[in-house]
Each structure stands twice: as C-alpha cells, then as structure tokens.
Design a protein around this motif. Structure first.
Motif, PDB file in Angstrom:
ATOM      1  N   SER A  67      11.898  11.031  15.666  1.00 42.64           N
ATOM      2  CA  SER A  67      10.636  11.494  15.138  1.00 42.64           C
ATOM      3  C   SER A  67      10.363  12.408  13.803  1.00 42.64           C
ATOM      4  CB  SER A  67       9.599  12.100  16.167  1.00 42.64           C
ATOM      5  OG  SER A  67      10.291  13.184  16.744  1.00 42.64           O
ATOM      6  N   ALA A  68      11.827  12.951  13.768  1.00 41.28           N
ATOM      7  CA  ALA A  68      11.788  13.883  12.579  1.00 41.28           C
ATOM      8  C   ALA A  68      11.656  13.261  11.015  1.00 41.28           C
ATOM      9  CB  ALA A  68      13.199  14.737  12.630  1.00 41.28           C
ATOM     10  N   PHE A  69      11.778  11.875  11.324  1.00 42.20           N
ATOM     11  CA  PHE A  69      11.759  11.240  10.029  1.00 42.20           C
ATOM     12  C   PHE A  69      10.454  10.573   9.814  1.00 42.20           C
ATOM     13  CE2 PHE A  69      16.091  10.901  11.350  1.00 42.20           C
ATOM     14  CZ  PHE A  69      16.729  11.205   9.861  1.00 42.20           C
ATOM     15  N   TYR A  70       9.430  10.981  10.654  1.00 42.96           N
ATOM     16  CA  TYR A  70       7.987  10.414  10.423  1.00 42.96           C
ATOM     17  C   TYR A  70       6.975  11.184  10.202  1.00 42.96           C
ATOM     18  CZ  TYR A  70      10.044   5.741  11.112  1.00 42.96           C
ATOM     19  OH  TYR A  70      10.779   4.543  11.144  1.00 42.96           O
ATOM     20  N   PRO A  71       7.262  12.457   9.939  1.00 47.89           N
ATOM     21  CA  PRO A  71       5.991  13.597   9.548  1.00 47.89           C
ATOM     22  C   PRO A  71       5.525  13.093   8.310  1.00 47.89           C
ATOM     23  CG  PRO A  71       8.107  14.482   8.733  1.00 47.89           C
ATOM     24  CD  PRO A  71       8.644  13.209   9.543  1.00 47.89           C
ATOM     25  N   GLY A  72       4.114  13.174   8.191  1.00 48.80           N
ATOM     26  CA  GLY A  72       3.349  12.785   7.143  1.00 48.80           C
ATOM     27  C   GLY A  72       3.050  11.568   6.878  1.00 48.80           C
ATOM     28  N   LEU A  73       3.388  10.619   7.873  1.00 48.21           N
ATOM     29  CA  LEU A  73       3.194   9.208   7.602  1.00 48.21           C
ATOM     30  C   LEU A  73       1.616   8.937   7.147  1.00 48.21           C
ATOM     31  CD1 LEU A  73       4.293   6.348   7.599  1.00 48.21           C
ATOM     32  CD2 LEU A  73       3.951   6.216  10.177  1.00 48.21           C
ATOM     33  N   SER A  74       0.691   9.462   7.983  1.00 52.55           N
ATOM     34  CA  SER A  74      -0.680   9.167   7.704  1.00 52.55           C
ATOM     35  C   SER A  74      -0.769   9.649   6.104  1.00 52.55           C
ATOM     36  CB  SER A  74      -1.516  10.001   8.613  1.00 52.55           C
ATOM     37  OG  SER A  74      -1.403  11.555   8.444  1.00 52.55           O
ATOM     38  N   ALA A  75      -0.205  10.907   5.484  1.00 50.57           N
ATOM     39  CA  ALA A  75      -0.404  11.152   4.342  1.00 50.57           C
ATOM     40  C   ALA A  75       0.136  10.218   3.539  1.00 50.57           C
ATOM     41  CB  ALA A  75       0.148  12.501   3.896  1.00 50.57           C
ATOM     42  N   GLY A  76       1.169   9.476   3.850  1.00 50.08           N
ATOM     43  CA  GLY A  76       1.870   8.348   3.136  1.00 50.08           C
ATOM     44  C   GLY A  76       1.159   7.296   2.786  1.00 50.08           C
ATOM     45  N   ILE A  77       0.286   6.888   3.856  1.00 53.11           N
ATOM     46  CA  ILE A  77      -0.337   5.778   4.008  1.00 53.11           C
ATOM     47  C   ILE A  77      -1.791   5.942   3.220  1.00 53.11           C
ATOM     48  CG2 ILE A  77      -2.189   4.471   5.494  1.00 53.11           C
ATOM     49  CD1 ILE A  77      -0.074   4.599   7.589  1.00 53.11           C
ATOM     50  N   LEU A  78      -2.362   7.181   3.219  1.00 50.38           N
ATOM     51  CA  LEU A  78      -3.597   7.306   2.326  1.00 50.38           C
ATOM     52  C   LEU A  78      -3.103   7.450   0.979  1.00 50.38           C
ATOM     53  CD1 LEU A  78      -6.441   8.378   2.025  1.00 50.38           C
ATOM     54  CD2 LEU A  78      -5.997  10.798   2.342  1.00 50.38           C
ATOM     55  N   ARG A  79      -1.907   8.045   0.596  1.00 49.00           N
ATOM     56  CA  ARG A  79      -1.432   7.825  -0.877  1.00 49.00           C
ATOM     57  C   ARG A  79      -1.403   6.739  -1.359  1.00 49.00           C
ATOM     58  NH1 ARG A  79       3.493   7.402  -3.314  1.00 49.00           N
ATOM     59  NH2 ARG A  79       3.827   8.660  -5.318  1.00 49.00           N
ATOM     60  N   GLN A  80      -1.075   5.779  -0.579  1.00 46.30           N
ATOM     61  CA  GLN A  80      -0.813   4.458  -1.023  1.00 46.30           C
ATOM     62  C   GLN A  80      -2.024   3.709  -1.422  1.00 46.30           C
ATOM     63  OE1 GLN A  80       1.879   3.251  -2.452  1.00 46.30           O
ATOM     64  NE2 GLN A  80       3.222   4.777  -1.653  1.00 46.30           N
ATOM     65  N   ALA A  81      -3.131   4.091  -0.385  1.00 46.09           N
ATOM     66  CA  ALA A  81      -4.299   3.547  -0.231  1.00 46.09           C
ATOM     67  C   ALA A  81      -5.318   3.989  -1.554  1.00 46.09           C
ATOM     68  CB  ALA A  81      -5.085   3.910   0.946  1.00 46.09           C
ATOM     69  N   THR A  82      -4.840   5.177  -2.020  1.00 42.66           N
ATOM     70  CA  THR A  82      -5.513   5.596  -3.213  1.00 42.66           C
ATOM     71  C   THR A  82      -4.707   5.562  -4.488  1.00 42.66           C
ATOM     72  OG1 THR A  82      -4.512   7.919  -2.723  1.00 42.66           O
ATOM     73  CG2 THR A  82      -6.846   7.497  -2.110  1.00 42.66           C
ATOM     74  N   TYR A  83      -3.418   6.037  -4.636  1.00 41.67           N
ATOM     75  CA  TYR A  83      -2.603   5.895  -5.635  1.00 41.67           C
ATOM     76  C   TYR A  83      -2.167   4.542  -6.102  1.00 41.67           C
ATOM     77  CZ  TYR A  83       1.544   6.243  -8.203  1.00 41.67           C
ATOM     78  OH  TYR A  83       2.865   6.078  -9.243  1.00 41.67           O
ATOM     79  N   SER A  84      -1.524   3.857  -5.102  1.00 38.40           N
ATOM     80  CA  SER A  84      -0.995   2.498  -5.533  1.00 38.40           C
ATOM     81  C   SER A  84      -2.202   1.606  -5.630  1.00 38.40           C
ATOM     82  CB  SER A  84       0.064   1.870  -4.362  1.00 38.40           C
ATOM     83  OG  SER A  84       1.331   2.772  -4.572  1.00 38.40           O
ATOM     84  N   SER A  85      -3.026   1.707  -4.878  1.00 35.97           N
ATOM     85  CA  SER A  85      -4.254   0.591  -4.963  1.00 35.97           C
ATOM     86  C   SER A  85      -4.789   0.530  -6.419  1.00 35.97           C
ATOM     87  CB  SER A  85      -5.539   0.912  -4.157  1.00 35.97           C
ATOM     88  OG  SER A  85      -5.123   0.698  -2.873  1.00 35.97           O
ATOM     89  N   THR A  86      -4.999   1.849  -7.043  1.00 35.56           N
ATOM     90  CA  THR A  86      -5.306   2.104  -8.410  1.00 35.56           C
ATOM     91  C   THR A  86      -4.447   1.790  -9.404  1.00 35.56           C
ATOM     92  OG1 THR A  86      -6.662   4.063  -7.570  1.00 35.56           O
ATOM     93  CG2 THR A  86      -6.388   3.872  -9.963  1.00 35.56           C
ATOM     94  N   ARG A  87      -3.286   1.999  -9.314  1.00 38.27           N
ATOM     95  CA  ARG A  87      -2.195   1.858 -10.145  1.00 38.27           C
ATOM     96  C   ARG A  87      -1.675   0.402 -10.257  1.00 38.27           C
ATOM     97  NH1 ARG A  87       3.545   1.639  -9.380  1.00 38.27           N
ATOM     98  NH2 ARG A  87       3.935   1.713  -7.121  1.00 38.27           N
ATOM     99  N   LEU A  88      -1.720  -0.249  -9.330  1.00 40.11           N
ATOM    100  CA  LEU A  88      -1.355  -1.886  -9.163  1.00 40.11           C
ATOM    101  C   LEU A  88      -2.714  -2.662  -9.699  1.00 40.11           C
ATOM    102  CD1 LEU A  88       1.004  -1.958  -6.176  1.00 40.11           C
ATOM    103  CD2 LEU A  88       1.655  -1.969  -8.407  1.00 40.11           C
ATOM    104  N   GLY A  89      -3.647  -2.298  -9.088  1.00 44.31           N
ATOM    105  CA  GLY A  89      -4.930  -3.047  -9.377  1.00 44.31           C
ATOM    106  C   GLY A  89      -5.171  -2.973 -10.835  1.00 44.31           C
ATOM    107  N   LEU A  90      -5.066  -1.639 -11.582  1.00 47.13           N
ATOM    108  CA  LEU A  90      -5.545  -1.525 -12.810  1.00 47.13           C
ATOM    109  C   LEU A  90      -4.467  -2.122 -13.792  1.00 47.13           C
ATOM    110  CD1 LEU A  90      -7.439  -0.146 -14.755  1.00 47.13           C
ATOM    111  CD2 LEU A  90      -6.188   1.812 -14.561  1.00 47.13           C
ATOM    112  N   TYR A  91      -3.216  -2.025 -13.244  1.00 46.39           N
ATOM    113  CA  TYR A  91      -1.999  -2.607 -14.230  1.00 46.39           C
ATOM    114  C   TYR A  91      -2.378  -4.072 -14.125  1.00 46.39           C
ATOM    115  CZ  TYR A  91       2.367  -4.289 -16.141  1.00 46.39           C
ATOM    116  OH  TYR A  91       3.287  -4.768 -16.684  1.00 46.39           O
ATOM    117  N   ASN A  92      -2.623  -4.848 -13.106  1.00 43.70           N
ATOM    118  CA  ASN A  92      -2.639  -6.203 -13.021  1.00 43.70           C
ATOM    119  C   ASN A  92      -4.134  -6.646 -13.909  1.00 43.70           C
ATOM    120  OD1 ASN A  92      -0.367  -6.905 -11.558  1.00 43.70           O
ATOM    121  ND2 ASN A  92      -1.279  -6.376  -9.896  1.00 43.70           N
ATOM    122  N   THR A  93      -5.088  -5.951 -13.750  1.00 41.68           N
ATOM    123  CA  THR A  93      -6.242  -6.136 -14.444  1.00 41.68           C
ATOM    124  C   THR A  93      -6.190  -5.986 -16.072  1.00 41.68           C
ATOM    125  OG1 THR A  93      -7.718  -5.411 -12.391  1.00 41.68           O
ATOM    126  CG2 THR A  93      -8.848  -5.528 -14.609  1.00 41.68           C
TER     127      THR A  93
END
Length: 307
Positions: A67-93
């Motif tokens: 479990s020591a390797f999984y702190p902040g997983l919820s933050a990691g998911i939210l980061r991708q839902a905001t940061y990566s959705s924007t960067r990948l979607g905008l780049y491909n557009t």
C-alpha cells in the motif's frame, strides 16, 4: 473505410483522458517511487546509500507494505482527467487543423508548437491535482509531526484552500507549465514524428507494433529532456515557507540550488524510476489512445453504414 471517419474534438479530449488515466493506474507505484527519490535528494540528514532506489523501495515496503506504493492515486486520476484530457485532446485537434487538405501531417516545427501550447494549457488546468499528488505521494517521507495526512485528493484540495489559501492550488504553476511545455514537445511531437519516420522505412504498418516502437522512442526522449524540470517542479510544489520566505523562487532557482548543493547529475536523480514510469506510461497512453480511437471509428462507420 473506418479510417476515414473523423473523430469529433470532444471525443478526442475524452479518449485522451481515458487512455492516460488507465495508464496512470498501472504505473502509479513508479510515480510514487520517483517522487520519494527526488525528495530524498534534498535531505542532508540522509546518507547517499539511503537515497538509493533499492533502499527506498525496501523502506517503503517495511513501512506499509504494498500500500506504500499507492498514496495519492485519487490525485493521479484527477490529474489525468484534467491535464491529460486537455493536452492530448487539444494536440490531436490542433494536429488535424494544421494538417494539409490532403491530410498531410504538419512539419516538425508545427508539431513542436502545438505540443507546447497543448502542454501549457493542460498544465494550467491540471496544477491543483498536481499539487495534491506531489504532497500525497511524498507525505510519508516527512517527519511525523509535519505529515499532512490527506485522505483523498478532494480532502487535500479542501484543506489546502482552507489552511493555505486557494491560490496554493496553483503553487508551482509556472514550473509545471514549463515542464509541460518540455514534456509535450518531447513526447507528443516525437511520437508523431517517429510514426512518420518508421512508416517511411517500409518495415512498419500502422498497427500496435508501430505504436509501441514510436511510443518507446518518445518515452526515451521525454525522460532525458524533462527530468531536470520535473525535479525543480517537485521541489517547488512540496517546499515549505520558512520565516515568510519560500525555499525556491522559481524553476531556474530550484535547478541552480540542486546543482550547487547536490551536484550537476542530481538533475537526473531518479532517472531509472522516472524512465520506468515515463516509458510504460507513454507506451500505454498512446497504445490505449490509438486503440480507443480506432474502436470509435469502427463503431461510427458501422452506425453510418446502417443509416
């Protein structure tokens, strides 16, 4: 043919977020390890042997087990839902917009430009989740009295706003945007360019083998180019205010202090787990993205054929 079916811009953003989120869930332990190694580098009370990857892995397992390797997983998911959705979607557009009338891909300078823009915009939107992620993944390394003990990304964001002010959500935003500009120019542009170059050799077809080779090339380039900026960003986002003065005044100041206090090559401290995180994450993100896009095209083509 399904390959000729256009993908709406909105779907590009959704597909980008889904692919990056799935990849993040898989490689999150490596992200935690990378942050722990970078934070260990700043602690003068820690010996060199205690800063090694092997020692940190053993200490993490001893502390909390797997479990020591999984702190902040919820933050990691939210980061991708905001940061990566924007960067990948905008780049491909933007990639589609800047392509020629005959669908000829834009040149490398244009790819670099739209990748940089996509990364900067995505970073500005995703910084709050990034701040929460850095704090949650490095919390166990702080003295017990200084640990924040966030229970989830939403708890972290709420407490940060309440205890330090909502502006703290964007602490290190400039450094994050700088890193994102470097990462996305290296990652997105090199992936697109690698695909074109490999296809021209005649040894590849547009399939998962090509996507794997292109994403591995992209991961290696991204690792070398972005790690120094990533270390500066990590230090800034986890820094404390001492007597009203922040430890670092900006990205360059953080990098200079790392070189001065720890040595030049510490700008690439944790390069093995960083590449082990960036490489698989890049590969998985692009492979998932390509497969999701292809699946969308097939379904859309079948539906249009029925009509």
């Amino acid at each position: 043919m399904s390959d000729s079916v256009p993908i709406p811009s909105f779907i590009k953003f959704v597909n980008g977020g889904i692919s990056a989120t799935v990849a993040t869930v898989i490689v999150h332990p490596l992200d935690v390890l990378k942050n722990r190694m970078q934070m260990a580098g700043r602690d003068i009370s820690v010996t060199e042997s205690q800063k090694s990857m092997g020692y940190i892995v053993r200490s993490m397992i001893k502390e909390k087990g797997v479990s020591a390797f999984y702190p902040g997983l919820s933050a990691g998911i939210l980061r991708q839902a905001t940061y990566s959705s924007t960067r990948l979607g905008l780049y491909n557009t933007l990639f589609t917009v800047t392509s020629g009338k005959d669908n000829k891909p834009p040149g490398l300078p244009v790819k670099l430009g739209i990748a940089m823009i996509s990364g900067v915009v995505g970073a500005a939107i995703g910084t709050p989740a990034e701040v929460a992620l850095i704090r949650m993944t490095s919390d166990a390394q702080l003295p017990i009295a200084d640990r924040r003990g966030y229970t989830s990304v939403f708890n972290a964001l709420a407490r940060i706003a309440r205890e330090e002010g909502i502006a703290t959500w964007w602490r290190g935003c400039i450094a994050t945007m700088g890193r994102a500009a470097v990462v996305n120019m290296a990652q997105l542009a090199s992936y697109s360019q690698s695909k074109e170059m490999y296809l021209k050799t005649g040894y590849f077809e547009d399939n998962i083998v090509l996507h794997f080779a292109s994403s591995m090339t992209s991961g290696a380039i991204t690792t070398i180019a972005s790690l120094p900026v990533d270390i500066a960003k990590t230090r800034i986002q986890s820094m404390k205010i001492i007597n009203g003065v922040p430890e670092y005044s900006g990205t360059v100041n953080a990098m200079v202090k790392v070189v001065k206090n720890e040595g030049f090559f510490n700008l690439w401290k944790g390069i093995v787990p960083y590449f082990a995180r960036i490489g698989p994450h890049t590969v998985l993100t692009f492979i998932f993205l390509e497969q999701i896009n292809q699946a969308y095209k097939i379904v859309a083509f079948q539906n249009s054929s029925k009509n």
